[in-house]
Scaffold this motif. Structure first.
Motif, PDB file in Angstrom:
ATOM      1  N   PRO A 120       8.556  48.531  56.281  1.00 14.50           N
ATOM      2  CA  PRO A 120       7.766  48.056  57.425  1.00 14.50           C
ATOM      3  C   PRO A 120       8.146  46.655  57.899  1.00 14.50           C
ATOM      4  CG  PRO A 120       6.359  49.101  55.797  1.00 14.50           C
ATOM      5  CD  PRO A 120       7.715  48.980  55.167  1.00 14.50           C
ATOM      6  N   ASP A 121       8.588  45.770  57.014  1.00 15.31           N
ATOM      7  CA  ASP A 121       8.942  44.404  57.403  1.00 15.31           C
ATOM      8  C   ASP A 121      10.366  44.287  57.921  1.00 15.31           C
ATOM      9  OD1 ASP A 121       6.426  43.578  56.663  1.00 15.31           O
ATOM     10  OD2 ASP A 121       7.047  43.026  54.619  1.00 15.31           O
ATOM     11  N   SER A 122      11.096  45.381  57.913  1.00 14.81           N
ATOM     12  CA  SER A 122      12.480  45.334  58.379  1.00 14.81           C
ATOM     13  C   SER A 122      12.524  45.286  59.902  1.00 14.81           C
ATOM     14  CB  SER A 122      13.234  46.572  57.877  1.00 14.81           C
ATOM     15  OG  SER A 122      14.516  46.658  58.469  1.00 14.81           O
ATOM     16  N   PRO A 123      13.495  44.552  60.472  1.00 15.60           N
ATOM     17  CA  PRO A 123      13.604  44.504  61.938  1.00 15.60           C
ATOM     18  C   PRO A 123      14.011  45.840  62.549  1.00 15.60           C
ATOM     19  CG  PRO A 123      15.464  43.380  60.919  1.00 15.60           C
ATOM     20  CD  PRO A 123      14.488  43.683  59.819  1.00 15.60           C
ATOM     21  N   ILE A 124      14.501  46.776  61.758  1.00 17.39           N
ATOM     22  CA  ILE A 124      14.901  48.093  62.282  1.00 17.39           C
ATOM     23  C   ILE A 124      13.967  49.189  61.751  1.00 17.39           C
ATOM     24  CG2 ILE A 124      17.312  47.438  62.594  1.00 17.39           C
ATOM     25  CD1 ILE A 124      17.954  48.880  59.967  1.00 17.39           C
ATOM     26  N   TYR A 125      12.720  48.815  61.455  1.00 16.75           N
ATOM     27  CA  TYR A 125      11.777  49.773  60.902  1.00 16.75           C
ATOM     28  C   TYR A 125      11.529  50.920  61.883  1.00 16.75           C
ATOM     29  CZ  TYR A 125       7.332  51.774  59.380  1.00 16.75           C
ATOM     30  OH  TYR A 125       6.343  52.633  59.000  1.00 16.75           O
ATOM     31  N   ASP A 126      11.823  52.118  61.427  1.00 16.31           N
ATOM     32  CA  ASP A 126      11.611  53.322  62.241  1.00 16.31           C
ATOM     33  C   ASP A 126      11.661  54.513  61.292  1.00 16.31           C
ATOM     34  OD1 ASP A 126      11.663  55.509  63.961  1.00 16.31           O
ATOM     35  OD2 ASP A 126      12.805  54.426  65.494  1.00 16.31           O
ATOM     36  N   ARG A 127      10.509  55.052  60.977  1.00 18.27           N
ATOM     37  CA  ARG A 127      10.433  56.123  59.981  1.00 18.27           C
ATOM     38  C   ARG A 127      11.161  57.377  60.453  1.00 18.27           C
ATOM     39  NH1 ARG A 127       5.889  58.123  59.595  1.00 18.27           N
ATOM     40  NH2 ARG A 127       5.874  58.780  57.409  1.00 18.27           N
ATOM     41  N   SER A 128      10.993  57.722  61.699  1.00 15.83           N
ATOM     42  CA  SER A 128      11.656  58.925  62.220  1.00 15.83           C
ATOM     43  C   SER A 128      13.173  58.752  62.241  1.00 15.83           C
ATOM     44  CB  SER A 128      11.146  59.236  63.628  1.00 15.83           C
ATOM     45  OG  SER A 128       9.761  59.497  63.617  1.00 15.83           O
ATOM     46  N   ALA A 129      13.630  57.558  62.653  1.00 12.32           N
ATOM     47  CA  ALA A 129      15.074  57.305  62.666  1.00 12.32           C
ATOM     48  C   ALA A 129      15.647  57.321  61.254  1.00 12.32           C
ATOM     49  CB  ALA A 129      15.361  55.967  63.349  1.00 12.32           C
ATOM     50  N   ALA A 130      14.890  56.776  60.298  1.00 13.73           N
ATOM     51  CA  ALA A 130      15.346  56.778  58.903  1.00 13.73           C
ATOM     52  C   ALA A 130      15.471  58.213  58.384  1.00 13.73           C
ATOM     53  CB  ALA A 130      14.376  55.987  58.043  1.00 13.73           C
ATOM     54  N   ARG A 131      14.486  59.032  58.717  1.00 12.61           N
ATOM     55  CA  ARG A 131      14.527  60.429  58.273  1.00 12.61           C
ATOM     56  C   ARG A 131      15.726  61.159  58.862  1.00 12.61           C
ATOM     57  NH1 ARG A 131      13.026  65.278  60.475  1.00 12.61           N
ATOM     58  NH2 ARG A 131      12.395  66.914  58.975  1.00 12.61           N
ATOM     59  N   ASN A 132      15.931  61.015  60.157  1.00 14.84           N
ATOM     60  CA  ASN A 132      17.037  61.712  60.814  1.00 14.84           C
ATOM     61  C   ASN A 132      18.390  61.206  60.318  1.00 14.84           C
ATOM     62  OD1 ASN A 132      15.161  63.160  62.323  1.00 14.84           O
ATOM     63  ND2 ASN A 132      15.210  61.699  64.024  1.00 14.84           N
ATOM     64  N   ALA A 133      18.485  59.887  60.096  1.00 14.69           N
ATOM     65  CA  ALA A 133      19.748  59.322  59.617  1.00 14.69           C
ATOM     66  C   ALA A 133      20.079  59.828  58.218  1.00 14.69           C
ATOM     67  CB  ALA A 133      19.682  57.797  59.637  1.00 14.69           C
ATOM     68  N   TYR A 134      19.086  59.881  57.350  1.00 15.17           N
ATOM     69  CA  TYR A 134      19.357  60.329  55.983  1.00 15.17           C
ATOM     70  C   TYR A 134      19.648  61.820  55.937  1.00 15.17           C
ATOM     71  CZ  TYR A 134      18.902  61.404  51.079  1.00 15.17           C
ATOM     72  OH  TYR A 134      19.146  61.866  49.810  1.00 15.17           O
ATOM     73  N   ALA A 157      15.328  56.708  46.496  1.00 10.13           N
ATOM     74  CA  ALA A 157      14.139  56.291  47.237  1.00 10.13           C
ATOM     75  C   ALA A 157      14.023  57.042  48.551  1.00 10.13           C
ATOM     76  CB  ALA A 157      14.188  54.784  47.487  1.00 10.13           C
ATOM     77  N   LEU A 158      15.148  57.299  49.202  1.00 12.66           N
ATOM     78  CA  LEU A 158      15.128  58.054  50.455  1.00 12.66           C
ATOM     79  C   LEU A 158      14.707  59.501  50.218  1.00 12.66           C
ATOM     80  CD1 LEU A 158      18.314  56.654  52.240  1.00 12.66           C
ATOM     81  CD2 LEU A 158      15.954  56.491  53.050  1.00 12.66           C
ATOM     82  N   GLU A 159      15.085  60.064  49.088  1.00 11.69           N
ATOM     83  CA  GLU A 159      14.640  61.424  48.764  1.00 11.69           C
ATOM     84  C   GLU A 159      13.116  61.460  48.638  1.00 11.69           C
ATOM     85  OE1 GLU A 159      15.949  64.400  48.446  1.00 11.69           O
ATOM     86  OE2 GLU A 159      18.006  63.816  48.916  1.00 11.69           O
TER      87      GLU A 159
END
Length: 207
Positions: A120-134, A157-159
């Protein structure tokens, strides 16, 4: 008694003199051996000192030094991540991918950046983008791609994040269905109440 003959010893004086000479020679040899052995290592050492030094003219841009440098960028990114410097960490991961320019570096940098997107504190915080990227990288990981230990931990952690993300989405869908069902029941109760009281049922959405 004849001269030169000793009955008690049974030896001629000539033989006695020869024996004493042999004994003296043996004693002298024993004294000389330690001196020779002490001088031999010094002579060998002086011979070794005289050998010229080998000078290996290796190129300055050796491939091994490049590997150490690019791996340092990955380490710096991990250290910045641990310190909470997320933007700096992102820049190190991108630099690691750009300089190494291999499939492994691309995969590792992608995993690290996807992990940053879950914070959440990251400047690129985006849960949907993280899911799609992984999800786009997951197949390569499942094929047994080699990862450095810190990146492997991020992948684990991503899993977990992916599993929780799917559960949250299912709960959201379940809540939406329950909300719709409750609204329908409230409308049915309202119509029944109006009919019981002899009133015209209210139109849906007119309240």
């Amino acid at each position: 008694m004849r001269a030169g003959y000793y009955p008690a010893m049974g030896l001629f004086d000539g033989r006695l003199t020869h024996g004493l000479q042999s004994l003296a020679a043996a004693m002298l040899l024993c004294l000389l051996l330690p001196a020779c052995s002490s001088q031999a290592p010094r002579e060998a050492a002086s011979a070794d000192d005289a050998l010229p030094e080998l000078n290996l003219n290796l190129p300055a841009d050796c491939a091994c030094s490049a590997d150490q440098e690019t791996f340092t960028f990955l380490e710096k990114g991990v250290n910045a991540l641990n310190e909470g410097s997320y933007l700096e960490s992102l820049q190190y991961f991108q630099r690691y991918q750009r300089i190494e320019n291999t499939e492994r570096a691309t995969l590792e940098a992608g995993i690290a950046i996807a992990y940053l997107s879950t914070l959440p504190d990251s400047p690129i915080y985006d849960r949907s983008a993280a899911r799609n990227a992984y999800l786009g990288l997951r197949e390569q990981v499942e094929q047994g791609a080699a990862l450095h230990d810190p990146v492997r931990i991020m992948q684990y952690a991503l899993e977990s994040f992916l599993h929780m993300y799917d559960q949250v989405e299912q709960l959201k869908q379940g809540n939406a269905s329950l909300r719709s069902e409750l609204e329908k029941r409230e409308e049915a109760i309202t119509r029944l109440r109006d009919l019981t009281l002899g009133r015209e049922p209210a139109q849906a959405g007119s309240r």
